[in-house]
Design a protein around this motif. Structure first.
Motif, PDB file in Angstrom:
ATOM      1  N   VAL A  97     -21.200  21.181 -38.831  1.00 56.91           N
ATOM      2  CA  VAL A  97     -22.499  21.821 -38.576  1.00 56.91           C
ATOM      3  C   VAL A  97     -23.400  20.876 -37.781  1.00 56.91           C
ATOM      4  CG1 VAL A  97     -24.604  22.722 -39.656  1.00 56.91           C
ATOM      5  CG2 VAL A  97     -22.360  23.312 -40.602  1.00 56.91           C
ATOM      6  N   GLY A  98     -23.408  19.606 -38.168  1.00 56.89           N
ATOM      7  CA  GLY A  98     -24.205  18.629 -37.441  1.00 56.89           C
ATOM      8  C   GLY A  98     -23.766  18.478 -35.995  1.00 56.89           C
ATOM      9  N   VAL A  99     -22.459  18.565 -35.752  1.00 59.17           N
ATOM     10  CA  VAL A  99     -21.933  18.470 -34.384  1.00 59.17           C
ATOM     11  C   VAL A  99     -22.475  19.611 -33.524  1.00 59.17           C
ATOM     12  CG1 VAL A  99     -19.844  18.667 -32.973  1.00 59.17           C
ATOM     13  CG2 VAL A  99     -19.858  17.201 -34.993  1.00 59.17           C
ATOM     14  N   LEU A 100     -22.528  20.808 -34.074  1.00 59.10           N
ATOM     15  CA  LEU A 100     -23.059  21.950 -33.322  1.00 59.10           C
ATOM     16  C   LEU A 100     -24.522  21.703 -32.940  1.00 59.10           C
ATOM     17  CD1 LEU A 100     -21.570  24.971 -35.321  1.00 59.10           C
ATOM     18  CD2 LEU A 100     -20.636  23.819 -33.300  1.00 59.10           C
ATOM     19  N   ILE A 101     -25.292  21.168 -33.881  1.00 53.20           N
ATOM     20  CA  ILE A 101     -26.701  20.870 -33.607  1.00 53.20           C
ATOM     21  C   ILE A 101     -26.830  19.772 -32.559  1.00 53.20           C
ATOM     22  CG2 ILE A 101     -28.853  20.001 -34.610  1.00 53.20           C
ATOM     23  CD1 ILE A 101     -27.918  21.227 -37.289  1.00 53.20           C
ATOM     24  N   GLY A 102     -26.067  18.690 -32.742  1.00 48.87           N
ATOM     25  CA  GLY A 102     -26.149  17.561 -31.824  1.00 48.87           C
ATOM     26  C   GLY A 102     -25.680  17.906 -30.429  1.00 48.87           C
ATOM     27  N   THR A 103     -24.657  18.750 -30.307  1.00 49.62           N
ATOM     28  CA  THR A 103     -24.166  19.155 -28.995  1.00 49.62           C
ATOM     29  C   THR A 103     -25.220  19.948 -28.242  1.00 49.62           C
ATOM     30  OG1 THR A 103     -21.886  19.231 -29.827  1.00 49.62           O
ATOM     31  CG2 THR A 103     -22.335  20.395 -27.764  1.00 49.62           C
ATOM     32  N   ALA A 104     -25.884  20.858 -28.947  1.00 47.49           N
ATOM     33  CA  ALA A 104     -26.951  21.639 -28.319  1.00 47.49           C
ATOM     34  C   ALA A 104     -28.089  20.729 -27.851  1.00 47.49           C
ATOM     35  CB  ALA A 104     -27.470  22.685 -29.297  1.00 47.49           C
ATOM     36  N   LEU A 105     -28.450  19.743 -28.671  1.00 46.55           N
ATOM     37  CA  LEU A 105     -29.515  18.817 -28.293  1.00 46.55           C
ATOM     38  C   LEU A 105     -29.106  17.941 -27.112  1.00 46.55           C
ATOM     39  CD1 LEU A 105     -30.786  17.678 -31.817  1.00 46.55           C
ATOM     40  CD2 LEU A 105     -31.980  19.138 -30.171  1.00 46.55           C
ATOM     41  N   ALA A 106     -27.824  17.567 -27.048  1.00 45.52           N
ATOM     42  CA  ALA A 106     -27.342  16.746 -25.939  1.00 45.52           C
ATOM     43  C   ALA A 106     -27.475  17.464 -24.603  1.00 45.52           C
ATOM     44  CB  ALA A 106     -25.882  16.347 -26.171  1.00 45.52           C
ATOM     45  N   VAL A 107     -27.380  18.782 -24.626  1.00 45.41           N
ATOM     46  CA  VAL A 107     -27.533  19.575 -23.404  1.00 45.41           C
ATOM     47  C   VAL A 107     -29.005  19.758 -23.056  1.00 45.41           C
ATOM     48  CG1 VAL A 107     -27.134  21.825 -22.341  1.00 45.41           C
ATOM     49  CG2 VAL A 107     -25.345  20.758 -23.725  1.00 45.41           C
ATOM     50  N   VAL A 108     -29.836  19.958 -24.067  1.00 47.79           N
ATOM     51  CA  VAL A 108     -31.254  20.234 -23.848  1.00 47.79           C
ATOM     52  C   VAL A 108     -32.021  18.983 -23.441  1.00 47.79           C
ATOM     53  CG1 VAL A 108     -33.394  20.974 -24.958  1.00 47.79           C
ATOM     54  CG2 VAL A 108     -31.268  22.218 -25.397  1.00 47.79           C
ATOM     55  N   LEU A 109     -31.736  17.842 -24.091  1.00 50.77           N
ATOM     56  CA  LEU A 109     -32.473  16.609 -23.805  1.00 50.77           C
ATOM     57  C   LEU A 109     -32.169  16.098 -22.402  1.00 50.77           C
ATOM     58  CD1 LEU A 109     -32.095  14.568 -27.119  1.00 50.77           C
ATOM     59  CD2 LEU A 109     -34.179  15.628 -26.230  1.00 50.77           C
ATOM     60  N   ILE A 197     -13.715  17.188 -31.031  1.00 52.42           N
ATOM     61  CA  ILE A 197     -13.136  18.439 -30.522  1.00 52.42           C
ATOM     62  C   ILE A 197     -14.198  19.513 -30.280  1.00 52.42           C
ATOM     63  CG2 ILE A 197     -11.548  20.348 -31.012  1.00 52.42           C
ATOM     64  CD1 ILE A 197      -9.710  18.311 -32.368  1.00 52.42           C
ATOM     65  N   PRO A 198     -14.998  19.898 -31.300  1.00 45.40           N
ATOM     66  CA  PRO A 198     -16.011  20.935 -31.030  1.00 45.40           C
ATOM     67  C   PRO A 198     -17.095  20.483 -30.059  1.00 45.40           C
ATOM     68  CG  PRO A 198     -16.289  20.054 -33.241  1.00 45.40           C
ATOM     69  CD  PRO A 198     -14.987  19.516 -32.725  1.00 45.40           C
ATOM     70  N   ALA A 199     -17.475  19.199 -30.113  1.00 40.85           N
ATOM     71  CA  ALA A 199     -18.515  18.704 -29.201  1.00 40.85           C
ATOM     72  C   ALA A 199     -18.030  18.751 -27.754  1.00 40.85           C
ATOM     73  CB  ALA A 199     -18.916  17.281 -29.575  1.00 40.85           C
ATOM     74  N   THR A 200     -16.786  18.380 -27.515  1.00 41.57           N
ATOM     75  CA  THR A 200     -16.239  18.426 -26.159  1.00 41.57           C
ATOM     76  C   THR A 200     -16.183  19.856 -25.644  1.00 41.57           C
ATOM     77  OG1 THR A 200     -14.903  16.439 -26.530  1.00 41.57           O
ATOM     78  CG2 THR A 200     -14.243  17.879 -24.724  1.00 41.57           C
ATOM     79  N   ILE A 201     -15.708  20.766 -26.473  1.00 38.97           N
ATOM     80  CA  ILE A 201     -15.644  22.182 -26.068  1.00 38.97           C
ATOM     81  C   ILE A 201     -17.034  22.697 -25.721  1.00 38.97           C
ATOM     82  CG2 ILE A 201     -15.140  24.529 -26.872  1.00 38.97           C
ATOM     83  CD1 ILE A 201     -12.869  23.306 -28.554  1.00 38.97           C
ATOM     84  N   GLY A 202     -18.014  22.370 -26.559  1.00 40.79           N
ATOM     85  CA  GLY A 202     -19.376  22.825 -26.315  1.00 40.79           C
ATOM     86  C   GLY A 202     -19.953  22.283 -25.031  1.00 40.79           C
ATOM     87  N   LEU A 203     -19.715  20.994 -24.751  1.00 42.23           N
ATOM     88  CA  LEU A 203     -20.264  20.386 -23.539  1.00 42.23           C
ATOM     89  C   LEU A 203     -19.531  20.867 -22.285  1.00 42.23           C
ATOM     90  CD1 LEU A 203     -20.906  16.828 -24.966  1.00 42.23           C
ATOM     91  CD2 LEU A 203     -22.640  18.382 -24.065  1.00 42.23           C
ATOM     92  N   ILE A 204     -18.289  21.259 -22.422  1.00 37.18           N
ATOM     93  CA  ILE A 204     -17.580  21.872 -21.293  1.00 37.18           C
ATOM     94  C   ILE A 204     -18.195  23.232 -20.982  1.00 37.18           C
ATOM     95  CG2 ILE A 204     -15.415  22.959 -20.577  1.00 37.18           C
ATOM     96  CD1 ILE A 204     -13.935  20.678 -21.971  1.00 37.18           C
ATOM     97  N   LEU A 205     -18.350  24.050 -22.006  1.00 36.34           N
ATOM     98  CA  LEU A 205     -18.859  25.407 -21.808  1.00 36.34           C
ATOM     99  C   LEU A 205     -20.295  25.392 -21.292  1.00 36.34           C
ATOM    100  CD1 LEU A 205     -17.438  27.173 -24.999  1.00 36.34           C
ATOM    101  CD2 LEU A 205     -16.585  27.322 -22.650  1.00 36.34           C
ATOM    102  N   MET A 206     -21.137  24.523 -21.858  1.00 38.46           N
ATOM    103  CA  MET A 206     -22.545  24.505 -21.477  1.00 38.46           C
ATOM    104  C   MET A 206     -22.800  23.762 -20.172  1.00 38.46           C
ATOM    105  SD  MET A 206     -24.641  24.272 -25.090  1.00 38.46           S
ATOM    106  CE  MET A 206     -23.585  23.164 -26.005  1.00 38.46           C
ATOM    107  N   GLY A 207     -21.766  23.101 -19.636  1.00 35.21           N
ATOM    108  CA  GLY A 207     -21.946  22.393 -18.381  1.00 35.21           C
ATOM    109  C   GLY A 207     -21.331  23.090 -17.180  1.00 35.21           C
ATOM    110  N   ILE A 208     -20.663  24.202 -17.410  1.00 38.67           N
ATOM    111  CA  ILE A 208     -20.030  24.917 -16.300  1.00 38.67           C
ATOM    112  C   ILE A 208     -21.100  25.398 -15.324  1.00 38.67           C
ATOM    113  CG2 ILE A 208     -18.747  27.018 -15.667  1.00 38.67           C
ATOM    114  CD1 ILE A 208     -17.164  26.705 -18.243  1.00 38.67           C
ATOM    115  N   GLY A 209     -20.923  25.038 -14.061  1.00 37.26           N
ATOM    116  CA  GLY A 209     -21.859  25.452 -13.021  1.00 37.26           C
ATOM    117  C   GLY A 209     -23.130  24.646 -12.943  1.00 37.26           C
ATOM    118  N   ALA A 210     -23.292  23.628 -13.815  1.00 38.15           N
ATOM    119  CA  ALA A 210     -24.518  22.828 -13.797  1.00 38.15           C
ATOM    120  C   ALA A 210     -24.567  21.938 -12.563  1.00 38.15           C
ATOM    121  CB  ALA A 210     -24.604  21.975 -15.064  1.00 38.15           C
ATOM    122  N   ASP A 211     -25.768  21.685 -12.079  1.00 38.28           N
ATOM    123  CA  ASP A 211     -25.954  20.813 -10.924  1.00 38.28           C
ATOM    124  C   ASP A 211     -25.883  19.343 -11.347  1.00 38.28           C
ATOM    125  OD1 ASP A 211     -26.344  22.998  -9.240  1.00 38.28           O
ATOM    126  OD2 ASP A 211     -28.511  23.065  -9.692  1.00 38.28           O
TER     127      ASP A 211
END
Length: 273
Positions: A97-109, A197-211
């Motif tokens: 659960v913490g990984v899901l929260i931290g991954t989202a914050l890593a994208v937003v910050l 594993i979940p953090a990598t998947i999340g950062l791949i998905l949320m970074g697709i197409g990013a500048d």
């Protein structure tokens, strides 16, 4: 010719980073991210990666490399019977659960925000590990109930934001709650699997197409860095595991503290100077 020599030098640097991160993965249960993130942070500008995205790429690429390294490290510690399985099972879901929260914050910050998180947490852990005795503890066992869940969530969130495998936070936390240092290192190596594993998947998905991503990136994960770092990490991880079971616990703790302090100060320097 100069271009090829430059690429060869970069490949050698990445390979050396992999060896060092693998050694530390087995020795400290950190998954190597505490080495990989700052190294990538300084290498990525060579590829003209914008300042705003350097830390995101560093964190994501580090987490991707931690997947195989953590698996190798955890298997070696498991074979030595050092992993506390009841403790691991009780913390697995909260860490996730913490990984899901931290991954989202890593994208937003923004990049400096992630750098500040990395440097601050690393310094706090270094102070704890460097100035407390190996037997230092708040209590003799991990708390149960909601407090244990909160601890697991914090380990997962902070580790995902920092791009690390769980040992940097997990080892001192488990130690403060009565877990012997070698068991804390071994159990934290398994945290790395749950985190990476979940953090990598999340950062791949949320970074697709990013500048602002370097060439050959999948989401925020740079595939060149991944391909060059992983082989050395896998090769050197068993060396670290063997060393962790052969040196004194006090020396293990102090060595961890010195390395973290050096890394933290380098990151603070990059922020303010």
């Amino acid at each position: 010719m100069d271009h090829w020599l430059w690429l060869a030098g970069l490949a050698a640097a990445m390979g050396a980073t992999g060896l060092l991160s693998g050694l530390l993965a087995g020795l400290f249960g950190v998954g190597g991210g505490i080495v990989i993130v700052p190294v990538l942070f300084y290498i990525l500008p060579l590829f003209d990666v914008p300042t705003a995205t350097q830390m995101k790429v560093a964190v994501a690429t580090s987490l991707a490399t931690i997947i195989p390294t953590s698996i190798v490290s955890a298997r070696k510690h498991w074979a030595k019977g050092a992993i506390d399985m009841p403790l691991l099972k009780s913390l697995a879901l909260p860490i996730f659960v913490g990984v899901l929260i931290g991954t989202a914050l890593a994208v937003v910050l923004k990049g400096p925000g992630l750098t500040l998180v990395f440097a601050t947490v690393a310094l706090l852990v270094a102070i704890n590990m460097g100035f407390t005795d190996v037997a230092f503890r708040i209590r003799d066992s991990m708390p149960f109930g909601i407090l244990r869940q909160v601890i697991g969530i914090a380990i997962g969130a902070i580790s995902a934001m920092m791009g690390i495998g769980g040992g940097t936070v997990g080892v001192p936390v488990l130690g403060m709650f009565g877990t012997p240092i070698r068991s804390a290192v071994a159990t934290s190596s398994a945290f790395g699997i749950i985190i990476s594993i979940p953090a990598t998947i999340g950062l791949i998905l949320m970074g697709i197409g990013a500048d602002g991503r370097p060439p050959y990136s999948l989401g925020w994960v740079n595939l060149i860095g991944f391909a060059l770092i992983v082989p050395g990490s896998i090769l050197a991880t068993p060396w670290g595991v063997s060393l962790a079971h052969s040196i004194s616990p006090t020396l293990l703790k102090r060595a961890f503290a010195v390395f973290l302090a050096f890394t933290s100060l380098r990151m603070f320097y990059s922020l303010f100077f």
